[in-house]
Structure formats: structure tokens, C-alpha cells
Design an enzyme around this catalytic site. Sequence first.
Site, PDB file in Angstrom:
ATOM      1  N   LYS A 159      -1.582  10.819   1.746  1.00 34.39           N
ATOM      2  CA  LYS A 159      -0.166  11.143   1.899  1.00 34.39           C
ATOM      3  C   LYS A 159       0.553  11.244   0.555  1.00 34.39           C
ATOM      4  O   LYS A 159       1.430  12.099   0.393  1.00 34.39           O
ATOM      5  CB  LYS A 159       0.539  10.106   2.779  1.00 34.39           C
ATOM      6  CG  LYS A 159       0.719   8.729   2.183  1.00 34.39           C
ATOM      7  CD  LYS A 159       1.481   7.826   3.122  1.00 34.39           C
ATOM      8  CE  LYS A 159       1.648   6.434   2.547  1.00 34.39           C
ATOM      9  NZ  LYS A 159       2.476   6.414   1.324  1.00 34.39           N
ATOM     10  N   THR A 160       0.193  10.395  -0.425  1.00 37.88           N
ATOM     11  CA  THR A 160       0.850  10.484  -1.730  1.00 37.88           C
ATOM     12  C   THR A 160       0.540  11.819  -2.394  1.00 37.88           C
ATOM     13  O   THR A 160       1.408  12.445  -3.007  1.00 37.88           O
ATOM     14  CB  THR A 160       0.405   9.326  -2.647  1.00 37.88           C
ATOM     15  OG1 THR A 160       0.678   8.084  -1.994  1.00 37.88           O
ATOM     16  CG2 THR A 160       1.157   9.370  -3.970  1.00 37.88           C
ATOM     17  N   ASP A 169       9.204   8.260   1.878  1.00 34.35           N
ATOM     18  CA  ASP A 169       7.839   7.768   2.048  1.00 34.35           C
ATOM     19  C   ASP A 169       7.879   6.446   2.823  1.00 34.35           C
ATOM     20  O   ASP A 169       8.889   5.743   2.825  1.00 34.35           O
ATOM     21  CB  ASP A 169       7.194   7.576   0.671  1.00 34.35           C
ATOM     22  CG  ASP A 169       5.716   7.263   0.769  1.00 34.35           C
ATOM     23  OD1 ASP A 169       5.106   7.537   1.822  1.00 34.35           O
ATOM     24  OD2 ASP A 169       5.157   6.735  -0.214  1.00 34.35           O
ATOM     25  N   GLU A 170       6.768   6.087   3.452  1.00 37.91           N
ATOM     26  CA  GLU A 170       6.664   4.842   4.239  1.00 37.91           C
ATOM     27  C   GLU A 170       7.837   4.727   5.218  1.00 37.91           C
ATOM     28  O   GLU A 170       8.485   3.685   5.332  1.00 37.91           O
ATOM     29  CB  GLU A 170       6.626   3.623   3.303  1.00 37.91           C
ATOM     30  CG  GLU A 170       5.502   3.629   2.290  1.00 37.91           C
ATOM     31  CD  GLU A 170       4.120   3.409   2.904  1.00 37.91           C
ATOM     32  OE1 GLU A 170       4.023   3.299   4.147  1.00 37.91           O
ATOM     33  OE2 GLU A 170       3.139   3.372   2.150  1.00 37.91           O
ATOM     34  N   GLN A 174       1.318   1.303  11.018  1.00 36.02           N
ATOM     35  CA  GLN A 174       1.375   0.462   9.822  1.00 36.02           C
ATOM     36  C   GLN A 174       2.764  -0.147   9.604  1.00 36.02           C
ATOM     37  O   GLN A 174       3.106  -0.540   8.494  1.00 36.02           O
ATOM     38  CB  GLN A 174       0.951   1.267   8.593  1.00 36.02           C
ATOM     39  CG  GLN A 174      -0.491   1.762   8.664  1.00 36.02           C
ATOM     40  CD  GLN A 174      -0.926   2.451   7.389  1.00 36.02           C
ATOM     41  OE1 GLN A 174      -1.111   1.825   6.341  1.00 36.02           O
ATOM     42  NE2 GLN A 174      -1.106   3.760   7.468  1.00 36.02           N
ATOM     43  N   ARG A 219      -7.709  -1.300   4.633  1.00 33.25           N
ATOM     44  CA  ARG A 219      -7.694  -1.389   3.163  1.00 33.25           C
ATOM     45  C   ARG A 219      -9.110  -1.249   2.608  1.00 33.25           C
ATOM     46  O   ARG A 219      -9.289  -1.005   1.406  1.00 33.25           O
ATOM     47  CB  ARG A 219      -7.132  -2.739   2.676  1.00 33.25           C
ATOM     48  CG  ARG A 219      -5.698  -3.080   3.048  1.00 33.25           C
ATOM     49  CD  ARG A 219      -4.728  -1.995   2.743  1.00 33.25           C
ATOM     50  NE  ARG A 219      -4.527  -1.151   3.912  1.00 33.25           N
ATOM     51  CZ  ARG A 219      -3.934   0.033   3.897  1.00 33.25           C
ATOM     52  NH1 ARG A 219      -3.492   0.528   2.765  1.00 33.25           N
ATOM     53  NH2 ARG A 219      -3.768   0.737   4.997  1.00 33.25           N
TER      54      ARG A 219
END
Length: 768
Positions: free
Chosen positions: A40-41, A226-227, A257, A622
Site C-alpha cells: 500500500k505504501t 493512510d491507515e 487491522q 508481521r
Amino acid sequence: MVNSSQAARQILEGLNENQREAVETIDGPLLILAGPGSGKTRVITQRIAYLVRVVGVSPYRIGAVTFTNKAAREMRARLTPSLGPAAEHVTAKTFHTFCAQVLRQEGESIGVKRDFVIYDDSDQMSLMKRVMKELELDPKRFAPRAILSAISSAKSQLLGFEGLSYKSGSYFEEIVVRAYEHYEGLLQKSSALDFDDLLLKTYQLFDRVPESAKKYQERYVHFMVDEFQDTNVAQYAIAKQVAYAYSNICVVGDPDQSIYTWRNADIRNILSFQDDYPQAKVIALEENYRSTQTILDAAKSLIAANTQRVDKDLWTQNGEGVPIVVSEGYNEGEEAQFVVKEIQSLTRGRNPSYKLGDVAVMYRVNAQSRALEESCLRYGMPYQVVGGLKFYQRQEVKDVTAYLRLIANSDDDVSLERVINTPTRGIGQRTVDELTRLARNADMSMFSAISSLAQGAPQESVTDNNMRNPFPARSLRALTDFHDLIRSLQAEREKSDLLEIIDSILERTGYQSYLMDQSDRGEERLENIQEFKASARDFLMFGRDEALTAFLESVSLVADVDSMEDRADAITLITLHQAKGLEFPVVFMVGMEEGLLPHVRSLDDPAQLEEERRLCYVGVTRARERLYLCRSFRRGFRGGSEPSVPSRFLLDIPAKLITAPVQNQPKSKTIKSAAWTPGARRARNFSGNSENASSNGDRSERPARPDAATTAMPHFSTGDKVKHKTFGEGIVVECKPSHEDFEVTVAFKDGAGVKRLMQGFAKLEKVE
């Protein structure tokens, strides 16, 4: 010169189909559902590059906000190779930094001074203790932390104390309103804002001053968040205000998340985005570039039980990978020993598979790090703890920061109280209390009160009707000397850079000598000050006046993970919440037990239980290559040791994905468990769902059949609320037949912990 078509090919190269679609979708609202490890980044930064180099949008007119300084730095770093110097003109900041910038430029129109200071968590707690003292509220009855949390929740929902007063019903809520009003008054008097104010005041600015809102609405043709699953009501409202003119709002997130409800994050923002923007395009990023398929399959099975989510498939081209290791130890010490020895086997030898820096050990609560740290020390394994004592919270760093904040804003009462007698200068607590009273009665800051006294003007502004100057000559002289010291440091700001100001503070206040006189830790604490100076060096590029303000702002807004080092020679010990946004080749998740993960406070709340499942999902995802899930049969709790049962989340992971550890546990203490065997999984799970019994003929894996005497006793289901005459109320974790009785495992509230009880003796009562 690269033309737009060549630029488009360069930017889109290497992107998968969905990523490419997200980059090329430039008009109107866009929701990008980005699974973990889905790039996504990269999509965000390539989308910005596409807007600038292909579409021709000025970088000045693009805004992107995220949640940590680390993420913002990574975003800027990825933009630079593609945009060059133009990347500096893109707004890529944290939400709070963006709002702080807006308020410094526009806030005076709603009464926010340009030189405001930002109170961090410890500053807020100091101020709340003062509030409670002045309102004569008993901290034993009303916890300062609970009141601060209630105020934070109100602010995140855009409620001032006036608005909250309309909603208050209980006596505690009335106390919160009183404390909130007084707290706000003290913040205003100190020209200070807390973290939540940065958001609330920005929203109020845009709402009440249309010309300020219009300035930002016209500037940002494209605005990205973002997020997005971690935004609260205030943050989403600000994003909508900024994107109002063009509606080119792009939000990126993953409902699975969302793990920050306790910070007032509202998962409904991402789940209802299409209701707010019916014309929004939705693109799901499902290909994972981080983990093996085994890890992803485990994550998908785990999260599937949640209801507040948007279904998506996670897949990868990374291959199946190795099975997930589930380890059982007798207690937390044995659990930690297994972790350390397994890490040694992975990182040592002639051709080690991994470096220590490739490994992270994750846990639900900070207290779990103790056993891990002890084991690391015992076996000589280097480690770093993320979220221990933060660097900027160390006493000496906070002291020097307080002096800097007084130089920037002498009305800052919290900073003044911290250093007015540090080093000792003859100003005792009685003098400080009297000064506080005078300032409160005169409705001014403490420093202003000292100024009036120092100027020899003991009028009604600094005294009351019964006492003109309450200070003896010695105390008054000490206060005056402190006042003159701060004024002289403020004057020095106009001719010195930031590093020179810090040196002056150390020398002229006597603080450096004060540290060196502490023979035990003086040198170490002075080294911390030198490191503090090194962090200030990055702000010398600003003008003299701006450097101090920018540096103090960065210090206030730093997060635990921002200071995490990329060390190849040490493993990382970190909580699951702090691990969000990170990734490691090898991940150990310890404490996989009911009452810990999921946490005991969530067991009677379906919404909280779903968040605990999301937290576990974040931990699992993770891991890139190897994942270890560890539990112990007994867990130390508040000085005691309680039996524990496996986390229900372990039973959500298909048995075919799991293997036992290669290392043998010590035979004297290891207890054989069928918790993850196929037969046990088919017989029962912790969600209370009954499935078909084992078909392999192994009677040991089938639940015992109760006889007539047993069935006459009350039978409980997982999740039932029960009451015990000694331990109080709790939640049933497990209920199973045992001879002519039932063995009931209960997670009790109020610190009693998890208990295994025989119903015939316990006489548990069901609570409706």
C-alpha cells in the site's frame, strides 16, 4: 526530458493489476482496501508520482497524512527518487503534525496563539492532577487517568465540555465535565494544546472560519489518508473538510487491522465510507508480497470469525513456506527459554539462517517482556525493547525540554512547575503552592504572576484582599532570580541557534553541574543530553525563531516506534500494538492464552473480542517466513501463578498448518496437550461451536460422556457470565465433564485471574 507516456510506464512498471488501477484512478473518491503486505505504501507514493509527472498536478496541491512519523518519513523517502526536489512540496505528514501546522498559521482566529506548546501524555497527567487538587476531587475515587481518557474520548468525537454536559448522566460523567472545563481553562492559560486539541481545534477552525477552510480546500486538489481504519471521528471530519471542494479523497486501509479503539479509532469510518461517498470506487489489494502462503492461510482462518469486516482473499507468489510452530511451556520462564534457544538455533552456526535483527518477539502487554528480558540476559542475547522508557520521557531530557518550552512560551505552567526548583534554587513546594493559588485567583499564568511580583506590583492582580505579598524576602528573591533567568534565555534566543541555546541552559541554570554531581548516573544522563542535542541538529536548517518551535513540536509528537533502531545485532521485543506497520522474517508471539490474548477485559464484549482477534491477526501478518505461537500452562499474575488455557485464536488455525517445535521441552515440566490435535479441534473450540467428534477412533480425543449425576448439575457454555462467592463475577472460558462433575474454567474480573474450578465445590451461579 521524460514525456508523460514514458513517465507513466516507469511509474506503473512492476505493479500488479489492482495496484495499477489504484494508481491510475485519479478522479473522485477512492477506497483502497489494502491487505497486510500488499504494497500500500508503494501504491500511495506511485499514485502521487503519477499525479505529478503524468497528470500534471502541482506537488504543492497534494496532501497525504498518516499516523506515525516513521510512516511519513518512509513516504517522503520513496517520493524523492521519483520526484526529485519536487517531493519536498508534497504535504506528507502525520495527522497531528498537519493539524499543528494549520493551527500555527491560522489558529489565532479562534484564540490559539502561534507559540502554543503541545502537552504530551505525562504533561497532561501533571495538569490533571493539578485540576483534581484545585477541584478537591479524590484521586482514589476518581482516577486521573480515567478522567483524562473520558476527556480524550469526548474531544475525538468533537465534543467540548459544553457539549459533553448535555450527554452526561452518571455522577462520574458530571465529574468529568467539571474536570474537563477546568482542564481546558488551565490549558488556555498556559497557551498549550494536548494531542486531541490539535484535531478538535483544527476542525473548529475550518467549521467556524470559512475563509481558513477555503484556503486549504482550494490548495489540496488531492487529499489522501493512510491507515484509514485507525482514524477517529475528528480525523475523518477534518479529511472531509479539506477534500470538500474537489472530492478527490483517497483513503487506504484495512478493517481487519483496526486495533486502536482504546485510542478512539472508529472502525465505522472505513466501513461506512461508501455511505458518505456513494460514487466512491473500491479497489482491493489482495496479493501479499511479505508472507508465505502458510502464514496467510492461518491469518485468513483466524480473521474469518469476525463480523465487522470486508471479506477479501490474501494470496502470494512467495510459496507455501514452513509450518507454523506452536510451542507449549510450563510457565513464562520456560516459554522465554524456548524462544531464546530457538532464536539461537536460527542465528548461530557456520551458516546461520537469520541475523538477530531479523527476529521480533511480540506480546499483548508490556509486563510480558520481563521474563523475556531475563532470559536474554541469562543467555547473553542482545535485545532492544520498543516502548520501554521512552528517550524523550527520561528525566534529564524532560527537564531540558521544559526549559526550552519556557523560552518559547513562558506561560507554560506545567514546564514551569517542573524546573522552577531544578536544580534546587530555594523555591520549596509551599512557595509553589502559594504561587499557584495567586495565579489562579488572578486568572493568569504562574510566570505572569512572578513577573508582577518581580516588578514590585503586588496589586489585586497578584494578591487577594487578605494578603498582599505572601512571600518572605528570601522566597521572593528566588522567584525573581528564576524570572530573570528565563527572560535572559529568551533574549538569547534572538541571537543564538538551537544548539547554543541548549548549551546556555545547561550552563546558566547549573543543570550540567547538577547532573555531574550525581556520581551514580551523572555521566550517563549527560550523554542522554548530548544525544538530545544531536536530534536538535536536524532543525538548524530552520530560521532561529522557527527552529525551536519545530523541534519542540517534533519532540511532543514522537511515538515509541519512531525511535526504534534497525539493529542487525539485537532481537526486538515489542507489543502487538506497536508492531503495527512493521515486518520481520521471524516472529514469535508469546502468551497465546485466554485472558491474555484475548485480554480478560474483552471476554464479555463481542466488539472488544473482535478487536483482540484483529490484534492477533496483525501479529500473525508481521511474519515473513517463520511464525511461532507460544503459550504456557501457568502464568505469573500480580505476584501469583495461575493456570491458563490456550487462546481460542489457536483453535482457529487449521491443524494442517501447524507443527510442534523441534526442540524438546524439559520432560520434568512439559505437559502433553491435545489442544491443537485434529481430534481435539473437531471435538470442541473456544468459540462454543460444537463440531463432529473425532473419526479416527482415538477415545482420548473425544469428550467424556457425562453420566446421570453429572447432567443433573448446571452446565455452562463459553461466554456465560457467572458469579463465585469469593472471586466475584467472571466469564466462562471452558466447561467440560470431569468424572461425576464439571470442570469450569473462568476468567474472573478485578484481578482474580483465570481459575479452574470443580462446579460441585465452586457452586458457580449463572448471571443473566
